[in-house]
Scaffold this motif. Structure first.
Motif, PDB file in Angstrom:
ATOM      1  N   UNK A 200      -2.170 -14.595   1.509  1.00 19.56           N
ATOM      2  CA  UNK A 200      -2.662 -13.655   0.509  1.00 19.56           C
ATOM      3  C   UNK A 200      -3.546 -12.596   1.171  1.00 19.56           C
ATOM      4  N   UNK A 201      -3.368 -11.359   0.729  1.00 21.47           N
ATOM      5  CA  UNK A 201      -4.091 -10.207   1.274  1.00 21.47           C
ATOM      6  C   UNK A 201      -3.758  -9.927   2.737  1.00 21.47           C
ATOM      7  N   UNK A 202      -2.629 -10.413   3.203  1.00 23.45           N
ATOM      8  CA  UNK A 202      -2.220 -10.173   4.585  1.00 23.45           C
ATOM      9  C   UNK A 202      -0.891  -9.430   4.693  1.00 23.45           C
ATOM     10  N   UNK A 203      -0.164  -9.322   3.595  1.00 22.88           N
ATOM     11  CA  UNK A 203       1.205  -8.803   3.671  1.00 22.88           C
ATOM     12  C   UNK A 203       1.253  -7.349   4.130  1.00 22.88           C
ATOM     13  N   UNK A 204       0.382  -6.513   3.603  1.00 21.76           N
ATOM     14  CA  UNK A 204       0.449  -5.082   3.922  1.00 21.76           C
ATOM     15  C   UNK A 204       0.136  -4.821   5.389  1.00 21.76           C
ATOM     16  N   UNK A 205      -0.647  -5.700   6.006  1.00 27.14           N
ATOM     17  CA  UNK A 205      -0.985  -5.519   7.420  1.00 27.14           C
ATOM     18  C   UNK A 205       0.051  -6.149   8.343  1.00 27.14           C
ATOM     19  N   UNK A 206       1.146  -6.648   7.788  1.00 32.37           N
ATOM     20  CA  UNK A 206       2.197  -7.219   8.614  1.00 32.37           C
ATOM     21  C   UNK A 206       2.862  -6.168   9.482  1.00 32.37           C
ATOM     22  N   UNK A 207       3.497  -6.624  10.554  1.00 34.34           N
ATOM     23  CA  UNK A 207       4.130  -5.712  11.522  1.00 34.34           C
ATOM     24  C   UNK A 207       5.200  -4.867  10.827  1.00 34.34           C
ATOM     25  N   UNK A 208       5.045  -3.560  10.944  1.00 36.56           N
ATOM     26  CA  UNK A 208       6.045  -2.640  10.417  1.00 36.56           C
ATOM     27  C   UNK A 208       5.972  -2.362   8.934  1.00 36.56           C
ATOM     28  N   UNK A 209       5.068  -3.014   8.221  1.00 40.23           N
ATOM     29  CA  UNK A 209       5.045  -2.849   6.762  1.00 40.23           C
ATOM     30  C   UNK A 209       4.591  -1.441   6.379  1.00 40.23           C
ATOM     31  N   UNK A 210       3.568  -0.916   7.062  1.00 40.93           N
ATOM     32  CA  UNK A 210       3.108   0.423   6.711  1.00 40.93           C
ATOM     33  C   UNK A 210       4.170   1.479   7.012  1.00 40.93           C
ATOM     34  N   UNK A 211       4.942   1.267   8.044  1.00 40.10           N
ATOM     35  CA  UNK A 211       6.040   2.198   8.322  1.00 40.10           C
ATOM     36  C   UNK A 211       7.046   2.190   7.187  1.00 40.10           C
ATOM     37  N   UNK A 212       7.309   1.013   6.628  1.00 38.88           N
ATOM     38  CA  UNK A 212       8.217   0.909   5.492  1.00 38.88           C
ATOM     39  C   UNK A 212       7.638   1.619   4.263  1.00 38.88           C
ATOM     40  N   UNK A 213       6.341   1.447   4.039  1.00 36.90           N
ATOM     41  CA  UNK A 213       5.693   2.121   2.909  1.00 36.90           C
ATOM     42  C   UNK A 213       5.789   3.631   3.063  1.00 36.90           C
ATOM     43  N   UNK A 214       5.520   4.121   4.256  1.00 35.14           N
ATOM     44  CA  UNK A 214       5.550   5.571   4.477  1.00 35.14           C
ATOM     45  C   UNK A 214       6.962   6.130   4.326  1.00 35.14           C
ATOM     46  N   UNK A 215       7.966   5.400   4.795  1.00 35.00           N
ATOM     47  CA  UNK A 215       9.351   5.850   4.598  1.00 35.00           C
ATOM     48  C   UNK A 215       9.694   5.880   3.111  1.00 35.00           C
ATOM     49  N   UNK A 216       9.232   4.873   2.389  1.00 35.64           N
ATOM     50  CA  UNK A 216       9.487   4.818   0.947  1.00 35.64           C
ATOM     51  C   UNK A 216       8.814   6.002   0.249  1.00 35.64           C
ATOM     52  N   UNK A 217       7.591   6.321   0.639  1.00 36.01           N
ATOM     53  CA  UNK A 217       6.885   7.469   0.061  1.00 36.01           C
ATOM     54  C   UNK A 217       7.594   8.779   0.380  1.00 36.01           C
ATOM     55  N   UNK A 218       8.102   8.904   1.602  1.00 37.05           N
ATOM     56  CA  UNK A 218       8.807  10.131   1.990  1.00 37.05           C
ATOM     57  C   UNK A 218      10.056  10.335   1.144  1.00 37.05           C
ATOM     58  N   UNK A 219      10.739   9.265   0.803  1.00 38.11           N
ATOM     59  CA  UNK A 219      11.907   9.383  -0.063  1.00 38.11           C
ATOM     60  C   UNK A 219      11.548   9.644  -1.508  1.00 38.11           C
TER      61      UNK A 219
END
Length: 242
Positions: A200-219
């Motif tokens: 809990x409270x660790x998922x967003x800091x997982x490897x590559x997760x922020x890159x996925x969020x940023x790609x999702x935001x760009x789309x």
């Protein structure tokens, strides 16, 4: 309510409201502010009621918090709005997004599906059912809210906007089944990222997760050149409201 309003450092694309988890405050938004103001988003982060420097003595897990968030959104400059929340904040974001045409997407990390289920799951195993029911009644009386109406999964059924769900595969506080129920209920574009070895409270800091969020935001919100681009050189974000 006390919070920060941080202007985009590149041409304005939209506004992003960050919502923290229970027993947390807006300080956890610093990394989000740094990342996303550089990607063209105004970022707003505030202390939820009964948290941090905001007033109030009762957390209602979205019953009143969704109304607080809608009032904050009413103050934002014209343009699309994205909500990003963690745990409690994710639950509030999903509930607040219903019926809000400016909200174009939600990132919900480690959300619970409904308050009655998560509170019952987290109650000590030795407590009898009647004690848990009485605890709900006391909470409703003191907080002046209805537990049954705190239901992100019910909100999910009404949403048609894109939603990105993120959950730790090893989350033992709020099990991944909560996000899986939300995924099944959502009627619009949706995706669930299960992060291996994350609690809990660790998922967003997982490897590559922020890159996925940023790609999702760009789309979701294409980069644009805004006529009213704002700049800021103040490293300390100013209050949203006083």
């Amino acid at each position: 309510m006390r919070g920060w309003s941080c202007a985009a450092r590149t041409p304005f694309r939209g506004s992003l409201v960050y919502l923290h988890g229970v027993a947390d405050n807006r300080a956890s938004s610093v990394g989000v502010i740094e990342r996303l103001t550089r990607r063209g988003f105004d970022v707003i982060a505030y202390d939820s009621r009964a948290h941090g420097q905001s007033d109030g003595d009762t957390c209602t897990y979205g019953f009143f918090e969704k109304l607080d968030l809608r009032r904050v959104m009413d103050t934002l400059r014209p343009g699309p709005i994205v909500l990003i929340g963690s745990s409690l904040g994710a639950a509030v974001a999903l509930q607040a997004a219903v019926g809000q045409p400016r909200v174009v997407g939600v990132v919900a990390a480690e959300a619970f599906s409904d308050l009655r289920t998560i509170a019952t799951e987290r109650a000590p195993a030795y407590l009898p059912a009647w004690t848990i029911r009485q605890a709900f009644r006391v909470a409703e009386q003191q907080g002046r809210f209805d537990v049954a109406r705190v239901s992100p999964v019910a909100a999910a059924r009404a949403l048609r906007i894109p939603v990105l769900l993120i959950h730790g595969a090893d989350d033992h506080d709020t099990s991944p089944e909560h996000s899986q129920r939300l995924l099944a209920a959502l009627g619009g574009p949706k995706r669930l990222i299960l992060v291996a070895n994350a609690g809990h409270n660790q998922a967003v800091s997982g490897v590559g997760v922020w890159s996925e969020i940023e790609r999702w935001l760009d789309g979701l919100v294409p980069q644009t050149v805004a006529d009213d681009r704002r700049e800021t050189t103040d490293p300390k974000p100013p209050p949203v409201t006083q």
